[in-house]
Design an enzyme around this catalytic site. Structure first.
Site, mmCIF file in Angstrom:
data_model
loop_
_atom_site.group_PDB
_atom_site.id
_atom_site.type_symbol
_atom_site.label_atom_id
_atom_site.label_comp_id
_atom_site.label_asym_id
_atom_site.label_seq_id
_atom_site.Cartn_x
_atom_site.Cartn_y
_atom_site.Cartn_z
ATOM 1 N N ASP A 1 -12.645 -64.285 6.485
ATOM 2 C CA ASP A 1 -12.160 -63.003 5.991
ATOM 3 C C ASP A 1 -10.637 -63.067 5.948
ATOM 4 O O ASP A 1 -9.985 -63.062 6.987
ATOM 5 C CB ASP A 1 -12.607 -61.853 6.907
ATOM 6 C CG ASP A 1 -14.118 -61.610 6.847
ATOM 7 O OD1 ASP A 1 -14.862 -62.545 6.488
ATOM 8 O OD2 ASP A 1 -14.553 -60.479 7.155
ATOM 9 N N LYS B 1 -13.515 -57.081 0.207
ATOM 10 C CA LYS B 1 -13.702 -56.272 1.417
ATOM 11 C C LYS B 1 -12.616 -55.209 1.477
ATOM 12 O O LYS B 1 -11.464 -55.491 1.166
ATOM 13 C CB LYS B 1 -13.638 -57.214 2.628
ATOM 14 C CG LYS B 1 -13.690 -56.552 3.977
ATOM 15 C CD LYS B 1 -13.749 -57.616 5.089
ATOM 16 C CE LYS B 1 -13.507 -56.994 6.452
ATOM 17 N NZ LYS B 1 -13.446 -57.999 7.525
ATOM 18 N N LYS C 1 -17.929 -55.776 0.810
ATOM 19 C CA LYS C 1 -18.025 -55.432 2.227
ATOM 20 C C LYS C 1 -17.095 -54.278 2.575
ATOM 21 O O LYS C 1 -15.887 -54.472 2.668
ATOM 22 C CB LYS C 1 -17.668 -56.660 3.081
ATOM 23 C CG LYS C 1 -17.663 -56.381 4.584
ATOM 24 C CD LYS C 1 -17.357 -57.645 5.392
ATOM 25 C CE LYS C 1 -17.138 -57.319 6.858
ATOM 26 N NZ LYS C 1 -16.719 -58.500 7.641
#
Lengths: 476, 331
Positions: free
Chosen positions: B163, B231, B267
């Site tokens: 991430d 995300k 996400k």
């Protein structure tokens, strides 16, 4: 496995329906003078919900007499006193909103999501709003002490039964008039429940009278010499007949009639939100909306992209049981209306427009019509000119802003229009050129009691809502 | 990575242009990103709110709860993290409800890079992924070589997913190409010696990007640069995932897939704490992207406290009674 939403039906138990209803005259429910009984059915199931009274000319006369007697005292009350009753009615509507939403959905066929989240909050808001005006009429711009007209005869349609009642009754009472109201023949029940709310609020007898029945009852009301004001919302055909009846009398008249609104999408529009606005514009309340955005005018350069997005979005619409909280599109209000929609869409195909509907299963009983899109429509097609009053969208294209204005205005109607663009200057330029009573930009079908509503040309005259809405019920 | 993308702007009308053209210069990339369709804030928020009113009951609710559990990136990102804390979290990820072994396991355990080895060992062959926040998380304020080393370190320790945070300073000052190049470089650093690669999730920190137009541009920018997932946020700022921002990213992913054929995951992270909220997000995915995205491969929740609420609701559905916080584990 797929994410299927389990049914989430709203309970019917909150509504206590009688088997038969009389008329509401002079503060009491009373039998009719022999017009007999009619049945009102749930359009989603064709189940008979209740019987109601066919009002006769004699019944209308009794109601008008009662309203006339009540007018003396009601109009003499200080505005603040009238406001108390209106505030009380507004609060009772809020308290009973779940019951009224379910009732409206049963009788009309509209999804509970809309009756609960759109209709009922707006109904209460209209009574609150006009309650606020009742003691401030001297500051509304119509002179220091504007006077009421007298008895208002009001005839309302079946698409928003309770909301149209609120639009008519709230300003009339706030200004000191008394009313005789005739609800539509397919949706009389919420008006009868409203009569009960008037009793609950302790409203003086005769201030509000409800006479149910078909078109002949409405005609008797409009023609009655004892009324001072006629307010009608409904079809342009009936509106013209009313105008002929009233012509030559000193009755005041406001008409809110049909529409064929242009929803205009430019190539710089916020596409995802425009798609939502188009869907809301034409599929809200099954398209049973006089200001529905039934003509989509899309700039040719984004036509394919927009139509792909629109079809994709239409495929997610859920058609079915109106009492299910997940239903987006409910039932068509009546068999007559369904046959009219069917006839006009057949004409669309016959005249060469291309028809498209998403795959959707319609219930076996009741009156249903799948959300429908017509492409390749031209100004010469009937489906581009006549009001369909159903979930049917006609798509036309344009190349320049001037062409968009010309096509949008090229209609006998002029109730509403929508503009979708990110460019503020073009939005304002368009809004000044469009001949329509309400123009939304980057949104559609937004209503508020503070905002006046009404049309140009065959969409009628007079305004409802806002400060302008008072004028129709005052001697100015 | 796609080789062509749609042309935007006045005369575009559905034309495709080559990726090389779009990313040839800062100016070209800016023209492309600023040519994307605008976002009307009021309309976006209204749509997100409407999707939030779907009524999900009984069998649909049971399905949604298990689906949500299986999509969780169970997260601990504290300065005070220890191997013990991480191991406890891993154990919970494998068996979220000790009283009911039918509860699905979570999708991944999300930790700082130095805890990847611990998590990897604790999870063993459970099939749960280890995700690691690399690239100088959460601020992203470090030199590129440091960020790349951070990434390589996490991948070498066994991280299945990286991430990364974008350089919001560069993005907000209009240096889009610099952001693009950085994502590309991190994506390359995700490669393993055996030719496979860790999945790359690109974090925007939407609360700092402020406008919806920026979120749409950041989405396209990241997808063009090769993001496997986009995300919303780090969970470390005041405003994290919101339904409108997530809806907008889902729409960008939908449009990108339609234009290029490349599927990208989404996400939302931070602030999603209740079952009710999680179900609203699932409804958004269902009605915007459809079934194809309704798996842990393409949609994740970045959350730490959501799991317990899902478990309590799950117990309620199976027993008919509410239990309480002592009937789910605190880890």
């Amino acid at each position: 496995m797929t994410f299927d939403y389990a049914p989430a039906p709203e309970s019917r138990a909150v509504v206590d329906l009688a088997s038969s209803y009389g008329l509401f005259i002079d503060g009491e429910f009373a039998d009719g003078a022999g017009g007999g009984l009619r049945k009102t059915v749930s359009p989603a199931t064709e189940e008979v919900l209740a019987e109601y009274t066919q009002g006769t000319a004699e019944d209308v006369d009794r109601a008008v007499q009662a309203a006339r007697r009540a007018f003396e005292k009601w109009s003499a009350l200080p505005g603040a006193e009238r406001a108390k009753y209106l505030f009380r009615i507004a609060r009772i509507i809020q308290e009973r909103s779940r019951e009224l939403a379910v009732l409206e959905t049963l009788d009309n066929g509209k999804p509970i999501r809309e009756s609960r989240d759109a209709d009922l909050p707006l109904v209460a808001a209209h009574f609150f709003y006009y309650a606020g005006w009742a003691d401030k009429l001297g500051h509304a711009g119509f002179g220091a002490d504007p006077r009421p007209l007298g008895v208002a005869g009001q005839v309302i349609p079946w698409n928003f039964p309770l909301l149209m009642l609120a639009w008519k009754v709230a300003p009339a009472l706030a200004c000191g008039n008394t009313v005789v109201l005739k609800p539509a023949e397919t949706t009389p029940l919420s008006a009868l429940f409203f009569a009960d709310i008037c009793r609950q609020a302790g409203l003086p007898k005769g201030v509000v009278n409800i006479v149910t029945g078909d078109g002949s009852t409405g005609a008797a009301l409009v023609a009655h010499p004892g009324i001072d004001k006629v307010a009608f919302t409904g079809s342009t055909g009936v509106g013209k007949a009313i105008a002929r009846t009233v012509a030559g009398t000193d009755k005041k008249l406001t008409l809110e009639l049909g529409g064929k609104a242009a929803n205009i999408v430019f190539d710089d529009a916020p596409i995802d939100q425009a798609v939502e606005g188009i869907v809301n514009g034409i599929f809200f309340n099954q398209g049973h909306v006089c200001c529905a955005g039934s003509r989509l005018l899309v700039q040719e350069s984004v036509q394919d992209e927009l139509l792909d997005a629109l079809k994709r979005r239409m495929s997610t619409l859920r058609v079915g049981d109106p009492l299910d909280k997940n239903t987006d599109i409910g039932a068509i209000n009546s068999a007559e209306q369904l046959s009219r929609i069917t006839e006009l869409t057949a004409a669309g195909e016959a005249e060469g427009a291309e028809r498209w509907s998403p795959a959707c299963e319609l219930p076996g009983s009741g009156y249903w019509f799948a959300p429908t899109l017509f492409t390749g429509v031209t100004q010469a097609h009937r489906i581009a000119r006549e009001e369909i009053f159903g979930p049917v969208l006609s798509v036309l294209t344009f190349r320049t802003p001037e062409e968009a204005v010309a096509k949008a205005n090229n209609t006998p109607y002029g109730l509403s229009a929508g503009i979708w663009t990110e460019k503020g200057s073009r939005m304002l330029w368009m809004a000044s050129k469009l001949r329509a009573g309400v123009i939304w930009s980057n949104t559609f079908n937004k209503f508020d009691p503070t905002s006046p509503f009404g049309g140009y040309k065959e969409s009628g005259f007079g305004r409802e809502g806002g400060r302008h809405g008072l004028e129709a019920y005052l001697n100015v | 990575m796609p080789t062509t993308v749609p042309a935007y702007g006045k005369e575009a009308a559905g034309r495709l242009v080559s990726m090389a053209d779009v990313t040839a210069s800062d100016g070209a990339l800016r023209r492309f990103l600023h040519g994307l369709p605008g976002v009307d804030a009021v309309g976006l928020q209204a749509r997100a709110a409407t999707l939030g009113t779907r009524s999900i009951k009984t069998s649909a609710k049971a399905y949604a709860i298990d689906l949500a559990i299986s999509m969780i990136d169970l997260t601990t990102l504290e300065g005070a993290d220890t191997p013990g804390k991480v191991r406890a979290l891993c154990a919970k990820g494998v068996h979220p409800d000790p009283t009911d072994r039918t509860a699905p396991k979570v999708a991944a355990i999300c930790v700082y890079p130095d805890m990847v080895g611990v998590a990897k060992e604790a999870l063993g062959d459970s099939g749960i992924h280890v995700a690691s926040v690399a690239t100088a998380f959460p601020a992203g304020r470090a030199a590129l070589p440091v960020k790349l080393a951070d990434t390589r370190d996490a991948v070498a320790a066994g991280a299945d997913e990286i991430d990364m945070v974008i350089d919001r300073g560069a993005f907000l000052s209009g240096r889009y190409l610099s952001v693009f190049e950085e994502i590309k470089a991190v994506k390359e650093a995700c490669a393993r010696p055996d030719g496979s690669a860790a999945h790359l999730k690109v974090i925007f920190e939407t609360g700092e990007l402020q406008t919806y137009d920026n979120v749409r541009r950041a989405s396209w920018l990241s997808m063009l640069a090769g993001a496997d997932f986009i995300k919303t946020s780090t969970g470390k700022v005041a405003v994290n995932a919101t339904p409108p921002v997530t809806l907008l990213m889902l729409e960008a992913v939908r449009d990108f897939a339609a234009a290029t054929g490349v599927q990208v995951g989404v996400k939302p992270a931070g602030g999603i704490r209740t079952t009710k909220d999680a179900i609203k997000y699932l409804v958004m995915v269902n009605e915007t992207l459809g079934e194809e995205w309704l798996t842990a491969d393409w949609f994740r929740f970045g959350a730490s406290s959501l799991l317990n609420d899902l478990l309590m609701q799950r117990q309620k559905l199976s027993t008919g009674r509410y239990s309480g916080p002592d009937y789910v584990t605190v880890d």
